[in-house]
Design an enzyme around this catalytic site. Structure first.
Site, PDB file in Angstrom:
ATOM      1  N   ARG A   1       0.887  -1.363   0.156  1.00 29.90           N
ATOM      2  CA  ARG A   1       0.040   0.156  -0.173  1.00 29.90           C
ATOM      3  C   ARG A   1       0.829   1.215  -0.160  1.00 29.90           C
ATOM      4  NH1 ARG A   1      -1.184   2.016   4.562  1.00 29.90           N
ATOM      5  NH2 ARG A   1      -1.871  -0.077   5.626  1.00 29.90           N
TER       6      ARG A   1
ATOM      7  N   TYR B   1     -16.889  16.013 -15.437  1.00 31.74           N
ATOM      8  CA  TYR B   1     -17.364  14.480 -15.427  1.00 31.74           C
ATOM      9  C   TYR B   1     -18.314  14.404 -14.338  1.00 31.74           C
ATOM     10  CZ  TYR B   1     -17.373   9.856 -14.206  1.00 31.74           C
ATOM     11  OH  TYR B   1     -17.617   8.513 -13.566  1.00 31.74           O
TER      12      TYR B   1
ATOM     13  N   ASP C   1      -7.919  18.033 -14.832  1.00 32.57           N
ATOM     14  CA  ASP C   1      -8.173  16.758 -15.077  1.00 32.57           C
ATOM     15  C   ASP C   1      -7.822  16.734 -16.759  1.00 32.57           C
ATOM     16  OD1 ASP C   1      -9.270  14.219 -16.238  1.00 32.57           O
ATOM     17  OD2 ASP C   1     -10.785  14.471 -14.765  1.00 32.57           O
TER      18      ASP C   1
ATOM     19  N   LYS D   1      -8.817   5.408 -18.875  1.00 31.43           N
ATOM     20  CA  LYS D   1      -9.066   5.838 -20.273  1.00 31.43           C
ATOM     21  C   LYS D   1      -7.943   5.771 -21.205  1.00 31.43           C
ATOM     22  CE  LYS D   1     -13.241   6.901 -18.631  1.00 31.43           C
ATOM     23  NZ  LYS D   1     -13.027   6.897 -16.889  1.00 31.43           N
TER      24      LYS D   1
HETATM   25  N1  PLP Z   1     -12.197  12.350 -15.167  1.00 33.20           N
HETATM   26  C1  PLP Z   1     -13.112  12.206 -16.216  1.00 33.20           C
HETATM   27  C2  PLP Z   1     -12.797  13.082 -17.327  1.00 33.20           C
HETATM   28  C3  PLP Z   1     -13.585  10.926 -16.773  1.00 33.20           C
HETATM   29  O1  PLP Z   1     -14.314  10.896 -17.667  1.00 33.20           O
HETATM   30  C4  PLP Z   1     -13.692  10.008 -15.567  1.00 33.20           C
HETATM   31  C5  PLP Z   1     -14.503   8.709 -15.856  1.00 33.20           C
HETATM   32  O2  PLP Z   1     -15.146   8.698 -16.723  1.00 33.20           O
HETATM   33  C6  PLP Z   1     -12.901  10.145 -14.436  1.00 33.20           C
HETATM   34  C7  PLP Z   1     -12.220  11.377 -13.972  1.00 33.20           C
HETATM   35  C8  PLP Z   1     -13.090   9.311 -13.067  1.00 33.20           C
HETATM   36  O3  PLP Z   1     -12.293   8.096 -13.444  1.00 33.20           O
HETATM   37  P1  PLP Z   1     -12.508   6.696 -12.806  1.00 33.20           P
HETATM   38  O4  PLP Z   1     -13.847   6.069 -13.380  1.00 33.20           O
HETATM   39  O5  PLP Z   1     -11.463   5.820 -13.186  1.00 33.20           O
HETATM   40  O6  PLP Z   1     -12.652   6.617 -11.272  1.00 33.20           O
END
Ligand code: PLP
Length: 386
Positions: free
Chosen positions: A49, A101, A173, A198
């Site tokens: 961890r 998101y 992000d 992604k």
């Molecule tokens: N940021 C963006 C732009 C996303 O599209 C997503 C998920 O679709 C996330 C963060 C969250 O990621 P996770 O699904 O890996 O927790």
């Protein structure tokens, strides 16, 4: 020998680092625990961890790709977002965009509701709203550009300049673009996060995330929190993600080439009313995207003429697009944000963000671009009886 290009960094990350057997590809370390060298003599690793060799190679590689100093690999992208929020105290103000998101939005709203920090939701493309927000001296501003799902573009250099004046940290992000198309730390941001689920992994078989910092100090603070909260990523996911990273550059090239074909097709088709993609000169963020991005990205959204029956007919007619959430995998996906990725936003928040019932989102894969275009064309044609 220089190792400065994204292609070389992504392919060579951790290669030939195995000192036991000179394995070219770094081996996976699944062990949860590591033997001490002697009484009170901890080695480089003690418990997975806190630290894991496989995860560390991935973190370091991703940090280099973003031109940061520390990459903290987390169990999910959401965990990376939650990790960044640990720098906030109850009286600190967090500024977030109104169209990020849906899961990020849900996290911001619910933690603010519990008193973890103060929150202001704004349209970051509106300078007047930014003026107001920065006047309140926020501790952190969260930016998602291009935004999900409408691909709004936020001027990163402008935000970072404003932030510097008020001692505000900037977190971006960068999931939609990856460092191949945008490197926020080079524009003045302090933190970059990815849902590596992604494009970074790119094969839709891992859920994971990463947080990358510009400074060692912030990196150490947040690495401490990642261990404290228990949200660090697994060795196996890290191994798979590192495997995906090796092809990031050519994948992004092909994703974007295919996406450009679909943007042209959708823009000219009678069954489509609006196309949202920063490559279009009519897109309000086109000039900023050209300036701050290296490529327009492969995510795109559009509105169909007609209502729910047309949306359903279109989805059913597509053959090469799977109806699924998520994005950035080699395979093409179609999504209806209002009922899928952004269902966590209530109707009022969706309306404010411009997410309507006819809005569709494509994650364009790396299949043959002409075959994808043929598929989209026949599905659109079926709506207008062409
Ligand atoms: N940021 C963006 C732009 C996303 O599209 C997503 C998920 O679709 C996330 C963060 C969250 O990621 P996770 O699904 O890996 O927790």
């Amino acid at each position: 020998m220089s190792k400065n290009t994204l292609s070389t960094i992504s392919v060579r990350g951790g290669i030939e680092s195995d000192s036991n057997h000179a394995a070219v590809v770094p081996p996976i370390y699944l062990s949860s625990t590591y033997a001490f060298e002697g009484f009170n003599q901890k080695g480089a690793y003690d418990y997975s961890r806190c630290g894991n060799p496989t995860r560390d190679i991935l973190g370091q590689t991703l940090a280099e790709l973003e031109q940061g100093v520390k990459g903290i690999v987390t169990a999910t992208g959401t965990a990376a977002i939650n990790l960044a929020l640990q720098i906030l105290k109850p009286d600190d103000l967090l500024i977030v965009p109104h169209d990020c998101y849906g899961g990020s939005y849900r996290l911001f709203i619910n933690l603010a509701d519990k008193g973890h920090f103060k929150l202001k939701v704004i349209n970051q493309t509106n300078p007047a709203e930014l003026d107001d927000a920065f006047a309140a001296k926020p501790k952190l501003i969260w930016v998602e550009t291009p935004s999900n799902p409408l691909l709004r573009i936020t001027d990163l250099a402008d935000i970072c300049q404003r932030a510097k004046a008020t001692d505000t940290l900037v977190a971006v992000d960068n999931t939609f673009l990856t460092p191949v198309c945008q490197q926020p730390l080079t524009l003045g941001a302090d933190i970059v996060v990815h849902s590596t689920t992604k494009y970074i992994n790119g094969h839709s078989d891992v859920v994971a995330g990463v947080l990358i910092t510009k400074t060692e100090e912030l990196g150490e603070e947040l690495a401490w929190w990642a261990n404290c909260l228990g949200i660090t990523g697994s060795a196996f996911d890290s191994y798979l993600t590192l495997r995906g990273v090796r092809t990031l550059v050519p994948r992004m090239r092909q994703h974007q080439e295919n996406s450009a074909k679909l943007v042209t097709l959708l823009s000219e088709h009678a069954a489509v009313t609006t196309v949202y993609h920063p490559s279009l000169p009519s897109h309000p963020g086109h000039d900023i995207a050209k300036q701050q991005q290296h490529g327009f990205g492969a995510m795109l959204s559009f509105e169909l003429a007609g209502g729910e029956p047309e949306v359903i007919k279109f989805i059913n007619a597509l053959e090469h697009f799977s109806l699924a959430e998520s994005l950035g995998g080699v395979e093409s996906l179609v999504c209806h944000p209002s009922t899928m990725t952004h269902a966590a936003m209530d109707a009022e928040a969706q309306a404010k963000a411009g997410i309507g019932p006819n809005l569709m989102r494509f994650s364009v894969g790396i299949e043959d671009g002409d075959e994808l275009a043929q598929d989209v064309k026949q599905a659109l044609d079926s709506l207008i009886g062409a």
